[in-house]
Write a protein that holds these residues in place. Structure first.
Motif, PDB file in Angstrom:
ATOM      1  N   ARG A  20     -12.352   1.547  14.532  1.00  0.00           N
ATOM      2  CA  ARG A  20     -11.744   2.910  13.888  1.00  0.00           C
ATOM      3  C   ARG A  20     -10.639   2.629  15.501  1.00  0.00           C
ATOM      4  NH1 ARG A  20     -12.430   7.621  11.633  1.00  0.00           N
ATOM      5  NH2 ARG A  20     -15.378   7.022  11.904  1.00  0.00           N
ATOM      6  N   GLN A  21     -10.824   2.862  16.594  1.00  0.00           N
ATOM      7  CA  GLN A  21     -10.032   2.779  18.188  1.00  0.00           C
ATOM      8  C   GLN A  21      -9.315   2.147  17.820  1.00  0.00           C
ATOM      9  OE1 GLN A  21     -13.540   2.092  20.630  1.00  0.00           O
ATOM     10  NE2 GLN A  21     -13.565   3.926  21.548  1.00  0.00           N
ATOM     11  N   LEU A  22      -9.565   0.259  17.271  1.00  0.00           N
ATOM     12  CA  LEU A  22      -8.369  -0.543  17.190  1.00  0.00           C
ATOM     13  C   LEU A  22      -6.954  -0.127  15.864  1.00  0.00           C
ATOM     14  CD1 LEU A  22      -7.129  -3.807  17.795  1.00  0.00           C
ATOM     15  CD2 LEU A  22      -8.619  -4.281  15.430  1.00  0.00           C
ATOM     16  N   LEU A  23      -7.386   0.542  15.017  1.00  0.00           N
ATOM     17  CA  LEU A  23      -6.467   1.120  13.876  1.00  0.00           C
ATOM     18  C   LEU A  23      -5.201   2.392  14.777  1.00  0.00           C
ATOM     19  CD1 LEU A  23      -8.692   0.662  10.963  1.00  0.00           C
ATOM     20  CD2 LEU A  23      -6.903  -1.004  11.229  1.00  0.00           C
ATOM     21  N   HIS A  24      -5.899   2.696  15.260  1.00  0.00           N
ATOM     22  CA  HIS A  24      -5.125   3.838  15.873  1.00  0.00           C
ATOM     23  C   HIS A  24      -4.410   3.205  17.034  1.00  0.00           C
ATOM     24  CE1 HIS A  24      -8.664   7.454  14.901  1.00  0.00           C
ATOM     25  NE2 HIS A  24      -7.357   6.472  13.806  1.00  0.00           N
ATOM     26  N   ARG A  25      -4.764   2.440  17.935  1.00  0.00           N
ATOM     27  CA  ARG A  25      -4.160   1.745  19.115  1.00  0.00           C
ATOM     28  C   ARG A  25      -2.272   0.994  18.356  1.00  0.00           C
ATOM     29  NH1 ARG A  25      -5.985  -0.156  23.630  1.00  0.00           N
ATOM     30  NH2 ARG A  25      -4.004  -1.526  23.904  1.00  0.00           N
ATOM     31  N   LEU A  26      -3.146   0.363  16.547  1.00  0.00           N
ATOM     32  CA  LEU A  26      -2.238  -0.324  16.616  1.00  0.00           C
ATOM     33  C   LEU A  26      -1.483   0.666  15.614  1.00  0.00           C
ATOM     34  CD1 LEU A  26      -4.060  -3.617  15.741  1.00  0.00           C
ATOM     35  CD2 LEU A  26      -2.550  -3.251  17.392  1.00  0.00           C
ATOM     36  N   THR A  44       1.201  -0.895  -0.042  1.00  0.00           N
ATOM     37  CA  THR A  44      -0.159   0.153   0.137  1.00  0.00           C
ATOM     38  C   THR A  44       0.810   1.184   0.120  1.00  0.00           C
ATOM     39  OG1 THR A  44      -0.097  -0.023   2.444  1.00  0.00           O
ATOM     40  CG2 THR A  44      -1.908  -0.873   1.012  1.00  0.00           C
ATOM     41  N   PRO A  45       0.260   2.506  -0.843  1.00  0.00           N
ATOM     42  CA  PRO A  45       1.169   3.368  -0.918  1.00  0.00           C
ATOM     43  C   PRO A  45       1.020   4.262   0.211  1.00  0.00           C
ATOM     44  CG  PRO A  45      -0.400   3.799  -2.677  1.00  0.00           C
ATOM     45  CD  PRO A  45      -0.538   2.166  -1.403  1.00  0.00           C
ATOM     46  N   TYR A  46       0.884   4.505   1.488  1.00  0.00           N
ATOM     47  CA  TYR A  46       0.093   5.182   2.640  1.00  0.00           C
ATOM     48  C   TYR A  46       1.185   5.772   3.093  1.00  0.00           C
ATOM     49  CZ  TYR A  46      -3.470   3.839   0.660  1.00  0.00           C
ATOM     50  OH  TYR A  46      -5.356   3.847  -0.911  1.00  0.00           O
ATOM     51  N   SER A  68      -5.678  11.279  14.029  1.00  0.00           N
ATOM     52  CA  SER A  68      -6.644  11.269  12.738  1.00  0.00           C
ATOM     53  C   SER A  68      -5.833  11.377  11.553  1.00  0.00           C
ATOM     54  CB  SER A  68      -6.784  12.974  13.193  1.00  0.00           C
ATOM     55  OG  SER A  68      -5.993  14.440  12.771  1.00  0.00           O
ATOM     56  N   LEU A  69      -4.512  11.317  11.106  1.00  0.00           N
ATOM     57  CA  LEU A  69      -4.008  11.841  10.612  1.00  0.00           C
ATOM     58  C   LEU A  69      -4.013   9.853   9.381  1.00  0.00           C
ATOM     59  CD1 LEU A  69      -0.647  14.013  10.766  1.00  0.00           C
ATOM     60  CD2 LEU A  69      -3.568  14.725   9.887  1.00  0.00           C
ATOM     61  N   THR A  70      -4.097   9.412   9.591  1.00  0.00           N
ATOM     62  CA  THR A  70      -4.146   7.671   9.412  1.00  0.00           C
ATOM     63  C   THR A  70      -5.121   7.385   8.104  1.00  0.00           C
ATOM     64  OG1 THR A  70      -5.657   7.344  11.032  1.00  0.00           O
ATOM     65  CG2 THR A  70      -2.923   6.810  11.578  1.00  0.00           C
ATOM     66  N   VAL A  71      -4.501   6.347   7.253  1.00  0.00           N
ATOM     67  CA  VAL A  71      -5.079   6.025   6.823  1.00  0.00           C
ATOM     68  C   VAL A  71      -6.171   4.863   6.014  1.00  0.00           C
ATOM     69  CG1 VAL A  71      -5.688   4.982   4.101  1.00  0.00           C
ATOM     70  CG2 VAL A  71      -4.510   7.549   4.415  1.00  0.00           C
ATOM     71  N   PRO A  72      -7.084   4.592   6.610  1.00  0.00           N
ATOM     72  CA  PRO A  72      -7.752   3.340   7.124  1.00  0.00           C
ATOM     73  C   PRO A  72      -7.517   2.443   6.151  1.00  0.00           C
ATOM     74  CG  PRO A  72      -9.798   4.828   7.667  1.00  0.00           C
ATOM     75  CD  PRO A  72      -8.742   5.199   6.527  1.00  0.00           C
TER      76      PRO A  72
END
Length: 454
Positions: A354-360, A67-69, A292-296
């Protein structure tokens, strides 16, 4: 070393713009310098000024993500160590290299060269690599099974050890009068013939100042724990709670004892990724901003890569169903062991997607904390003093700002508590970790041969 004067080990885990996956998008990031060697030299010098034990580079011989993120193309780590070693004097230099995609002889020569050139500061993070996409970069269709990878890794390590020991410490004579540069009786062809490797040797380099580089390992799978207990001198690991960390610590130390090793010579170093602020609210505000800058799509791809767990069908604000992680406790490889860390988060905290993705996003399963320097120092102290860690692999979410904050604010607190050095007491990485210099496997062979002839 007694418990009273036991000292923390602290490494700086250098990772382009930071360990948070969205760090590169922060307005103050140094993403334009991601391939600038001076950027990493400056960070290593800052870590050395704070008297940290070592810097560490992870690596994979392929793109870390399709992924290019986020930044994924990295300079080769052993080359980086050589450049950094020339511009530093004391800090240890650890890099990752795979037993699956190197040959023992060339790896032994590369790390030996760094160890000699740096005055004995090299460490090798031993991995087996588990990506089929990487295998296809090396003329393989798929990666071998975990069992075969670790069997191959053990023989690989045995060969490398023989090569690093193939020159006895006093083999180099440099005797102008006799014309002998080395004593041929003290340089040994290893003549290894095994299941996976046939290597004659000796190594084309004399024994290094610390005997051989420090053996580091970063796997927590069943095979990884067995391998680490037998071989590793430092272990990088990921835990979310002090209870899980203590269980791992006790397991590794007891395994080492059963194998006849001194448990003090097996350093357990969990990762910690600290967001720091003058107040806890300020630290959490920084964490929330970078989250807040993450790309899911990136986080979802990372999760699926850990073990085929697909969560893309969930709404971001939907609670993650625990049943999606059924079977993650059947730990077969390092991906599955990290997946178990994720499963434990889901079971304990019941986060939304969303919370899990932010935790990781901040530490890929490592312990992410947000607080004041005192709060972070208290966590480090608690884990260190309660049988959960011998030190930490420090993983700042944003480089160089949060490494600078850690060395300027957290390290002095640990020094004031008598837990961390104020000056280096030795010159090698083994000195920093409190590890003995190993004898050569061939030490005394020439003397024994001479005695037999008498």
């Amino acid at each position: 070393m007694t418990k009273k004067n036991r000292q923390l080990s602290l490494n700086a885990f250098l990772h382009d713009t930071g360990h948070h996956e969205a760090s590169w998008r922060h307005a103050d990031s140094s993403v334009e310098r991601a391939h600038d060697i001076e950027f990493y030299i400056e960070q290593a010098q800052a870590a050395e000024a704070a008297k940290l034990d070592a810097i560490f580079f992870a690596d994979s011989p392929g793109l870390w993500s399709a992924t290019p993120y986020r930044p994924t193309a990295h300079l080769e780590p052993i080359t980086r160590l050589a450049a950094i070693g020339a511009r530093t004097q004391r800090i240890g230099l650890i890099a990752t290299a795979s037993t699956t995609f190197y040959e023992p002889y060339n790896l032994a020569r590369l790390f030996s060269s760094v160890d000699i050139a740096s005055g004995g500061r090299a460490g090798w993070n031993i991995v087996t690599t588990q990506s089929d996409s990487v295998a296809r970069n090396f003329n393989l269709k798929q990666i071998p099974s975990p069992e075969e990878r670790y069997a191959r890794a053990q023989e690989f390590l045995d060969v490398v050890t023989k090569l690093w020991d193939s020159w006895e410490d006093d083999a180099v004579l440099a005797d102008r009068a006799s014309g002998l540069f080395f004593d041929p009786e003290k340089v040994h062809a290893i003549n290894h013939v095994g299941t996976y490797y046939q290597v004659e040797g000796a190594l084309a380099a004399p024994r290094s100042p610390q005997g051989r580089p420090v053996y580091v390992q970063a796997g927590s799978s069943n095979e990884g724990r067995a391998f680490a207990a037998r071989n590793a001198e430092a272990i990088f690991t990921a835990h979310q709670t002090i209870g899980d960390a203590r269980a791992f610590y006790d397991d590794i130390k007891s395994r080492a004892v059963k194998l006849g090793r001194n448990p003090d010579h097996v350093k357990v170093l969990p990762g910690i990724s600290p967001f720091l602020g003058d107040t806890e609210a300020e630290a959490k505000e920084l964490q929330d901003h970078i989250n807040s800058l993450t790309v899911p799509a990136y986080g979802l791809a990372q999760l699926e890569g850990l073990g085929g767990v697909s969560l893309g069908h969930l709404d971001l604000d939907e609670e993650v169903p625990l049943e999606l992680f059924a079977g993650s406790g059947d730990v077969l490889d390092n991906n599955r062991s990290r997946l178990m860390v994720v499963a434990n988060i889901v079971e304990r905290d019941r986060p939304t997607l969303r919370q899990l993705l932010h935790r990781l996003a901040g530490g890929r399963g490592h312990n992410v904390v947000a607080g004041t320097p005192l709060q972070v120092a208290d966590i480090i102290t608690e884990w260190f003093e309660n049988g959960a860690a011998d030190g930490f692999n420090v993983m700042p979410p944003l480089y160089p700002q949060l490494l600078d904050a850690f060395t300027a604010t957290v390290v002095p607190i640990l020094q004031d508590r008598g837990l961390f050095r104020t000056e280096y007491s030795g010159t090698t990485l083994r000195d920093h970790y409190g590890l003995p210099r190993p004898d050569s496997l061939y030490a005394g062979v020439a003397d024994e041969r001479e005695a037999e002839l008498v």
